[in-house]
Design an enzyme around this catalytic site. Structure first.
Site, mmCIF file in Angstrom:
data_model
loop_
_atom_site.group_PDB
_atom_site.id
_atom_site.type_symbol
_atom_site.label_atom_id
_atom_site.label_comp_id
_atom_site.label_asym_id
_atom_site.label_seq_id
_atom_site.Cartn_x
_atom_site.Cartn_y
_atom_site.Cartn_z
ATOM 1 N N PRO A 134 2.086 10.687 2.492
ATOM 2 C CG PRO A 134 2.184 8.468 1.827
ATOM 3 C CD PRO A 134 1.845 9.321 2.998
ATOM 4 C CB VAL A 144 1.184 16.499 1.801
ATOM 5 C CG1 VAL A 144 0.190 15.701 2.615
ATOM 6 C CG2 VAL A 144 2.606 16.051 2.111
ATOM 7 C CE LYS A 147 6.715 13.566 1.801
ATOM 8 N NZ LYS A 147 5.339 13.128 1.528
ATOM 9 C CB SER A 152 -0.705 8.804 22.248
ATOM 10 O OG SER A 152 -0.887 8.006 21.101
ATOM 11 C CE LYS A 156 -1.561 11.184 18.349
ATOM 12 N NZ LYS A 156 -1.115 10.979 19.741
#
Length: 779
Positions: free
Chosen positions: A354, A356, A358, A675, A718
C-alpha cells in the site's frame, strides 16, 4: 352475600351471560328441564353458568325467564335476562329432571370515588369505540347507565372480548378490578381499530388514486391521438423509443434487440410492471457509447512528461505504457492491423504494498493516453452479479459494474482501474473472480455478455489496470490473463524526491502556507523516512508532513514574527514527537541465538528476527510464533543439518541433546514460507556455540539437509527492507543473483550483498569470531 337458596342450574358450552344481558337459549333436553323447573319454582329463577373442562364453575348468573318461543329456524328457545351474580355451592336434589344447586347471591357495595373514576374512564373508551362504529342507539343506552357494576357488565355484549375474558369478568366480584380489566382490554382494542381503519383508508385512497391516474392517462392518450401525435399502433412512449433507436449509432444486432423490446413495450399493459422493466433496459442500452471511441495520443514525449510529473520512479510501469503507445502509433502508420483482429486494449496488474501509487497511477495513464478514466472498487465484492449484472427476471435488476463503468466513461476505450482485486471474496452468490476471467482475457472480452443486457459488448479496446497488494490471493487462472508489473516500494532517495517534489508542496498548500514561510531540510526528510515511518510507500510520510505543517501554521498564527520557519532534524521531536522506529538489529542480536532474517509480507519487505534457546529436559524441538507448515519443516531441516554437521560447524553435540526452542516474533502474526531456513540454521549454531550474530547482518534463503542454499522470491523487497532497517550486509542465494538487476543502484551501493551457495559459508561470515564470544562470556 345473601342467604343460600336452591335453584335449578343450566350449564352453557359457548356462551357467557353477565348480569343485565338478555339472550336467547336454545331449548335442548337439559335446558328445557331447567326452564320448566324454574317456572315451577317459587322464585321463577334459574342459575346460568359456563361449562368448564378443568374445574367446577365458582360463579354464575341468576336469570329470569322473559319469554318462551321459537327461533327463526323453528327450534324452541327461551329468552332469559341475567339478574345478579351468584356464588355456586354444592349440588342438591329438587323436583323434576333438572339439576339443582345451592347458591349465594353476590351484592355490590356502594361505589367509592375510585370506582366512579374508573367507571368514567371506561365509559369514555366505550363511547369512543361505539361512535367510531356509528352505534348511536347503544351510545344513548350507555349514557343512561349510572351504576358502575351495571356499566362493567355491559361488556358481555362486546364482540372483541374472548370467552376467557368474559368468564374472568363473571368471576370478578370486585367492581374496581372489573373496570380496570375492561379499561385495558378496550384501550388495546380501540388502538388496534384505529390502526386498521388507517390502513383501510390508505388502501382505499391508493386505489382511488390509481384509478384516477389510469383514467387521466387514457384521456391523455385519446387527446394526443386526436391531435395527430400518435398513430393507431403506438402509445407515445414506444414511438419515442423507436425514434431514439433509429437516431442512435448502434451495432446492427443491438438495434434489432432494442426494436424487439419496443415491440414488447407496445403490447404490454400500462398496469403491468413489465413496461417499466423494458423502459429501464432500453434507457440503459441507448445510454451506452456503443460506437464512441476517443483518439489515442501517440506523442511519446508528452506521455513520458505526464507520467514523470505525476509519479516518481515506477519505471517498469512507465516503460510499459510508452511501449504500448509506440506500438499503437507505429502499426497504423505502416498500414498494419492489430494482430488477431482484436482491439487496442491491454490488461496489466500492478502489484505492490500500500501507498506506492498504484491507484493514482491509473489517472496518469489515462491522461497520457488521452482516454477517459473510470475506477471500479472491487474490495469486499462477493456477488458475481456485481461483475456480470443481474438477470432481468429479478426485481430491481441492474447491469454489472463493468457495463456501468463503460457508460460512465462515455466511450468504448477508456482506462478502467479495477482496484484491490486481491480483496475479492466468494460465497453462495458466486465467485466474482471467476466472472472476471472473461473480462480480463484479451482473447474473449470482445464478446463480453452482461446478464442484464444479454448483448455482446466489445471490451477489447479497454485498457484494464488492476491493482493488488498480495499476488498470492489472486486465482492463478486470472493472474495468467494479466501482465504482471510489480511495484516493490520506494528507496530512501525515492522518498526524499517524492517528498520534495510532491508531498511537501501539497501539504504546504493545504495548510495555507508558502515555501517562504515554512521549509523542511533534506536531513529532516530523511530522518522522517528512516525513523518515523519505515514503510514501502509514502502514505504515513505524507500524514507526518501534514501534521508538521499544521503545527507550523498554528505557530505562525500565534507568533507571526516566527516566520520563516525551518524544520531541521533536531526540530522533529517538537513537531512530530519522538521517533517510532530505531535501528534494533544490534540490540536484538546482542545475545547468542538470535539472527536477523528477511521476509516479504502484504505490506512489502520486512526484517524477521529468529530466536533459539535451549533448556534442560528431554531432547526435542519446540516451535512458537504462529508458524505455517512450510516454516515448521524449515526448522526441522535446520535442526537436522546442525546435528549432522555439528563437528564441521564447531558445535558440541551435547549442546543439542537438550530441549531446543525456536521462536519467531511477533507471536500474533502468522508466518510461513521457506526463506527462513538459513536464518534458523544461523540462530541454532549461534545458540550452540555461544557466538553472537553480527548486528549489521541480514540473510534469506532456503536450506537443504546438505546445507545448500536454494533460491527464494522477493529479493528486491527484502533488500529494500534491509536498507530501511539499517543493515549493511545481506546474504542471498547464489541463484538469486540475476534478481539484483531489478534492485535500485542506490540500494546496492548502500548494502554489501553477498550471493552464497553453502550455509556453512554464511555461518562463518555472520557469526562473531570465537575468541570475541569467549571474551564477552568472561566479562
Amino acid at each position: 352475600m345473601a342467604e343460600a337458596k336452591t335453584v335449578p342450574v343450566l350449564f352453557l358450552n359457548d356462551s357467557i351471560v353477565l348480569p343485565g344481558m338478555v339472550v336467547p337459549i336454545e331449548l335442548d333436553d337439559a335446558a328445557r328441564a331447567a326452564v320448566d323447573a324454574a317456572r315451577a319454582s317459587e322464585s321463577g329463577e334459574l342459575l346460568i353458568a359456563p361449562r368448564l373442562e378443568d374445574r367446577y364453575p365458582a360463579y354464575g348468573v341468576l336469570a329470569s325467564i322473559v319469554q318462551i318461543g321459537r327461533l327463526p329456524n323453528g327450534d324452541a328457545a327461551a329468552v332469559v335476562r341475567g339478574e345478579r351474580r351468584a356464588h355456586i355451592g354444592s349440588g342438591t336434589s329438587g323436583p323434576g329432571a333438572a339439576l339443582w344447586v345451592q347458591v349465594e347471591e353476590v351484592t355490590d357495595p356502594e361505589p367509592t370515588d375510585e370506582t366512579k373514576k374508573l367507571a368514567g374512564e371506561y365509559k369514555k373508551l366505550l363511547l369512543a369505540m361505539l361512535q367510531r362504529r356509528d352505534a348511536w342507539q347503544i351510545v344513548d343506552m350507555v349514557n343512561k347507565i349510572t351504576d358502575p357494576s351495571a356499566l362493567a357488565d355491559t361488556a358481555g355484549y362486546a364482540s372483541y372480548l374472548t370467552g376467557t375474558q368474559k368468564r374472568e369478568l363473571l368471576e370478578t366480584t370486585d367492581v374496581d378490578r372489573r373496570l380496570s380489566l375492561l379499561i385495558g382490554w378496550t384501550g388495546d382494542h380501540l388502538a388496534e381499530t384505529e390502526v386498521n381503519d388507517k390502513i383501510a383508508e390508505d388502501v382505499r385512497t391508493g386505489m382511488e388514486k390509481q384509478q384516477k391516474e389510469f383514467l387521466l392517462r387514457q384521456q391523455l392518450a385519446a387527446i394526443r391521438k386526436e391531435l395527430g401525435e400518435l398513430d393507431d399502433n403506438g402509445d407515445g412512449s414506444s414511438d419515442d423509443y423507436r425514434a431514439r433507436i433509429e437516431q442512435a449509432d448502434l451495432p446492427e444486432k443491438v438495434r434489432e434487440a432494442a426494436l424487439r423490446e419496443v415491440g414488447k413495450l407496445e403490447r404490454a399493459s400500462d398496469q403491468s410492471p413489465e413496461g417499466g422493466w423494458i423502459r429501464t433496459w432500453l434507457d440503459t442500452v441507448l445510454d451506452l457509447p456503443w460506437n464512441v471511441r476517443t483518439e489515442d495520443s501517440t506523442d511519446l514525449a508528452r506521455a513520458r512528461e505526464i507520467l514523470d510529473t505525476d509519479h516518481h520512479g515506477l519505471s517498469d510501469v512507465k516503460d510499459r505504457i510508452v511501449e504500448y503507445l509506440a506500438v499503437r502509433g507505429a502499426a497504423p502508420q505502416r498500414g498494419m492491423a492489430v494482430v488477431g483482429g482484436r482491439g487496442s486494449g491491454a490488461v496489466m496488474v500492478l502489484a505492490g504494498p500500500p501507498g506506492v501509487g498504484k491507484t493514482s497511477l491509473g489517472e496518469s495513464v489515462a491522461r497520457a493516453l488521452d482516454r477517459k478514466f473510470v475506477r471500479v472498487a472491487l474490495g469486499g465484492v462477493r456477488d458475481e452479479a456485481e461483475i456480470r449484472g443481474h438477470r432481468r427476471t429479478y426485481v430491481g435488476a441492474l447491469p454489472g459494474r463493468i457495463v456501468r463503468a463503460i457508460g460512465e466513461a462515455g466511450s468504448m476505450n477508456p482506462v478502467v482501474l479495477l482496484d484491490e482485486i486481491d480483496k475479492v471474496g466468494s460465497d453462495y452468490r458466486g465467485d466474482p473472480a471467476a466472472a472476471l476471467l472473461e473480462v480480463l482475457d484479451p482473447a474473449q472480452n470482445h464478446t463480453f455478455r452482461d446478464h442484464y443486457l444479454d448483448l455482446d459488448l466489445d471490451l477489447s479496446d479497454v485498457v484494464f489496470l488492476v491493482t493488488a497488494n498480495v499476488i498470492e490471493n489472486i486465482p492463478s487462472a486470472l493472474l495468467d490473463r494479466m501482465e504482471l508489473v510489480e511495484i516493490d516500494g520506494y528507496t530512501a532517495d525515492d522518498k526524499l524526491a517524492i517528498a520534495q517534489g510532491f508531498l511537501l508542496p501539497r501539504q504546504r498548500e493545504r495548510g495555507g502556507l508558502t515555501s517562504d514561510e515554512v521549509t523542511v531540510t533534506e536531513a529532516a526528510l530523511r530522518k522522517i523516512a528512516a525513523d518515523y515511518t519505515r514503510e514501502p510507500g509514502v502514505r504515513q510520510f505524507e500524514r507526518l508532513l501534514a501534521k508538521a505543517m499544521r503545527k507550523a501554521a498554528t505557530k505562525l498564527a500565534d507568533h507571526p514574527q516566527a516566520a520563516p520557519i525551518t524544520i531541521d532534524e533536531p526540530d522533529l521531536v517538537e513537531y512530530l514527537g519522538r521517533p517510532r522506529f530505531l535501528p534494533e538489529s544490534a540490540e536484538r542480536t546482542a545475545v547468542p541465538g538470535v539472527a536477523t532474517g528477511l521476509a516479504v509480507t502484504g505490506l512489502g519487505g520486512d526484517v524477521l528476527y529468529i530466536e533459539a534457546n535451549s533448556t534442560e529436559g528431554e531432547p526435542g524441538l519446540q516451535l512458537t510464533g504462529q508458524l505455517g507448515d512450510v516454516m515448521k519443516e524449515s526448522a526441522q531441516i535446520a535442526m537436522s543439518y546442525v546435528r549432522a554437521h555439528a563437528k564441521q560447524l564447531g558445535v558440541d553435540p551435547e549442546a543439542l541433546n537438550r530441549r531446543i526452542h525456536i521462536h519467531v516474533p511477533a507471536g500474533a502474526v502468522p508466518k510461513d514460507g521457506p526463506s527462513a531456513g538459513v536464518t534458523m540454521v544461523t540462530a541454532l549454531v549461534s545458540m550452540a556455540t555461544g557466538r553472537k550474530v553480527r548486528g549489521d547482518v541480514g540473510m534469506t534463503g532456503e536450506v537443504t539437509l546438505n546445507g545448500r542454499v536454494l533460491p527464494i522470491g522477493g529479493v528486491k523487497q527484502k533488500l529494500l527492507a534491509a536498507q530501511r532497517a539499517g543493515l549493511s550486509t545481506v546474504f542471498i542465494p547464489q541463484r538469486n543473483q540475476p534478481d539484483l538487476d531489478d534492485v535500485p543502484a542506490d540500494v546496492l551501493d548502500a548494502l554489501d550483498v553477498r550471493p552464497m551457495t553453502d550455509v556453512a559459508d554464511i555461518i562463518a561470515a555472520a557469526l562473531e569470531p570465537a575468541h570475541e564470544a569467549s571474551t564477552a562470556a568472561a566479562a
